[in-house]
Design an enzyme around this catalytic site. Structure first.
Site, PDB file in Angstrom:
ATOM      1  N   GLN A 136       0.840  -1.207   0.000  1.00 54.60           N
ATOM      2  CA  GLN A 136       0.000   0.000   0.000  1.00 54.60           C
ATOM      3  C   GLN A 136       0.867   1.247   0.000  1.00 54.60           C
ATOM      4  O   GLN A 136       1.601   1.494   0.944  1.00 54.60           O
ATOM      5  CB  GLN A 136      -0.908  -0.018   1.229  1.00 54.60           C
ATOM      6  CG  GLN A 136      -1.810   1.195   1.374  1.00 54.60           C
ATOM      7  CD  GLN A 136      -2.705   1.073   2.604  1.00 54.60           C
ATOM      8  OE1 GLN A 136      -2.490   0.234   3.461  1.00 54.60           O
ATOM      9  NE2 GLN A 136      -3.721   1.911   2.687  1.00 54.60           N
ATOM     10  N   GLY A 137       0.790   2.043  -1.062  1.00 50.82           N
ATOM     11  CA  GLY A 137       1.580   3.263  -1.185  1.00 50.82           C
ATOM     12  C   GLY A 137       0.785   4.495  -0.793  1.00 50.82           C
ATOM     13  O   GLY A 137       0.350   5.272  -1.660  1.00 50.82           O
TER      14      GLY A 137
ATOM     15  N   SER B 273       1.293   6.430   2.904  1.00 57.12           N
ATOM     16  CA  SER B 273       2.019   7.346   3.791  1.00 57.12           C
ATOM     17  C   SER B 273       3.277   7.909   3.125  1.00 57.12           C
ATOM     18  O   SER B 273       3.952   7.215   2.353  1.00 57.12           O
ATOM     19  CB  SER B 273       2.414   6.636   5.080  1.00 57.12           C
ATOM     20  OG  SER B 273       1.275   6.195   5.778  1.00 57.12           O
TER      21      SER B 273
ATOM     22  N   GLU C 252     -10.432  -1.688   6.068  1.00 61.84           N
ATOM     23  CA  GLU C 252      -9.255  -2.062   6.850  1.00 61.84           C
ATOM     24  C   GLU C 252      -9.592  -2.825   8.119  1.00 61.84           C
ATOM     25  O   GLU C 252      -8.811  -3.644   8.571  1.00 61.84           O
ATOM     26  CB  GLU C 252      -8.444  -0.818   7.227  1.00 61.84           C
ATOM     27  CG  GLU C 252      -7.396  -0.465   6.208  1.00 61.84           C
ATOM     28  CD  GLU C 252      -6.353   0.472   6.766  1.00 61.84           C
ATOM     29  OE1 GLU C 252      -5.168   0.086   6.776  1.00 61.84           O
ATOM     30  OE2 GLU C 252      -6.704   1.580   7.171  1.00 61.84           O
TER      31      GLU C 252
END
Length: 382
Positions: A115-116, A118, A234
């Site tokens: 997951q890109g 932060s 999530e």
């Protein structure tokens, strides 16, 4: 410390137990294990659609699977980001071509994702994204940096939130792109060494990395809505499985307290009882909110509850061990590498629980603004 769950489908739970027992000695390689799960259709159980090599299950069956998996001490998962985050997002926002391309590979355990989101300097402020994606030919060229990217060192693909509109601010002008990680010279992954000595998180540098235009999810500039939709996936069934693991950890702390004699201390006894009671409360809260849609505060409340609880458990694990808690499991080597016992690892790793996945401060802000209706916190501009 196990908690029972009245499954609607006892036959399904028995099937899960039998399968996990049969495969208990499977190859410990994480990628091989994902493919083992995929061959039997266990990846994608919670997807609202089948037909991608997955089976679908009721909410109760999903809980049964997650709890039995946790109880069986099966190998750690490395495909959960693709299965539980990206896949539901593609089912909600993706094109038919994107679903056909990516979902079967996730269900088979053949492609792993990271997951890109932060970025350095933005903290937990997702709207502070600076990574840029510029249109070029039949796709986008991406430049920027992501941080705290879980399992990036193993991933085949990364879903990246990037700014596709030059000069845009905050949540405007962002797009959601699917980017292949195998781009030597254009993507570099640098592991971040943590207090525990391990490196589950990574920095990821994009230096002209390419994403094809057909791998844009949703509209160009509409990435914020897609990203927020993903965050809604999530937390859910996995919370109950997580609590099974927590119960096991608490049980081991209790055993250590008895063995060391620390349980004779009334303060320690009080803390042990509090941890047990709070874990029960977390479970009932998770069951109360399970499957409920539109409750903006439920995921934030759950994160606040378990993060603080787990951190306090790590502190308690050190307390019941006494001075022995400060001694390493083995002597340090000249290179200063070290090994930790279970309690030391629990204590050090749990220091990050109140930070990753959205810090406590961010969770409280969400509750304040979206549930209590308090004035929004002032944000700077990017």
């Amino acid at each position: 410390m196990e908690f029972g769950f009245a499954a609607e489908d006892d036959a399904f739970r028995a099937e899960v137990r039998a399968w996990l027992s049969e495969h208990a000695d499977a190859d410990p390689d994480r990628r091989v294990w994902e493919r083992t799960l995929g061959k039997s259709g266990w990846i994608g159980l919670g997807w609202p659609e089948s037909g991608y090599g997955n089976r679908t299950g009721t909410l109760t069956q999903q809980v049964a699977w997650a709890e039995e998996y946790a109880r069986s001490s099966a190998p750690p998962r490395s495909g959960h980001i693709g299965e539980n985050l990206l896949a539901p997002t593609l089912l909600a926002h993706g094109t038919d071509e994107q679903k056909s391309r990516f979902l079967p590979a996730i269900a088979a355990g053949d492609e792993l994702w990271c997951q890109g989101y932060s970025e350095p300097g933005a903290g937990s402020d997702l709207a502070g994204v600076r990574t840029a994606a510029v249109r070029e030919g039949g796709g986008y060229r991406i430049s920027g940096q992501k941080i705290w990217t879980s399992l990036a060192h193993e991933a085949d693909w990364c879903f990246v939130l990037a700014r596709t509109e030059e000069g845009s601010r905050r949540h405007h002008g962002l797009s959601f792109l699917l980017v292949p990680m195998d781009q030597p010279g254009r993507i570099e992954v640098r592991p971040i060494r943590q207090l525990t000595g391990t490196s589950e998180f990574n920095e990821v540098f994009f230096d002209g990395a390419l994403a094809r235009s057909e791998h844009l999810v949703g509209d160009e500039g509409g990435g914020w809505g897609v990203a927020m939709s993903l965050l809604g996936f999530e937390r859910g069934v996995s919370t109950l499985a997580q609590q099974i693991g927590f119960a096991g950890e608490l049980g081991r702390v209790l055993e250590a307290a008895v063995a060391s004699g620390a349980v004779a201390d009334p303060v320690v006894r009080d803390r042990l009882v509090r941890q047990w009671a709070e874990l029960r409360a977390m479970r009932w809260n998770a069951l109360r909110t399970l499957g409920r849609a539109g409750d903006a505060g439920a995921p934030s409340v759950a994160k606040l509850l378990w993060a603080g609880w787990h951190q306090r458990l790590g502190e308690l694990a050190m307390q019941v061990r006494g001075p022995a808690a400060t001694v390493g499991a083995v002597d340090w080597t000249p290179s200063l590498t070290y090994e930790l016992d279970l309690f030391q690892h629990l204590f050090l790793f749990s220091r990050a629980d109140t930070i990753y996945g959205g810090s406590d401060q961010v969770q409280r802000t969400i509750i304040a603004e979206r549930v209590l209706g308090l004035p929004r916190e002032p944000k700077g501009v990017v």
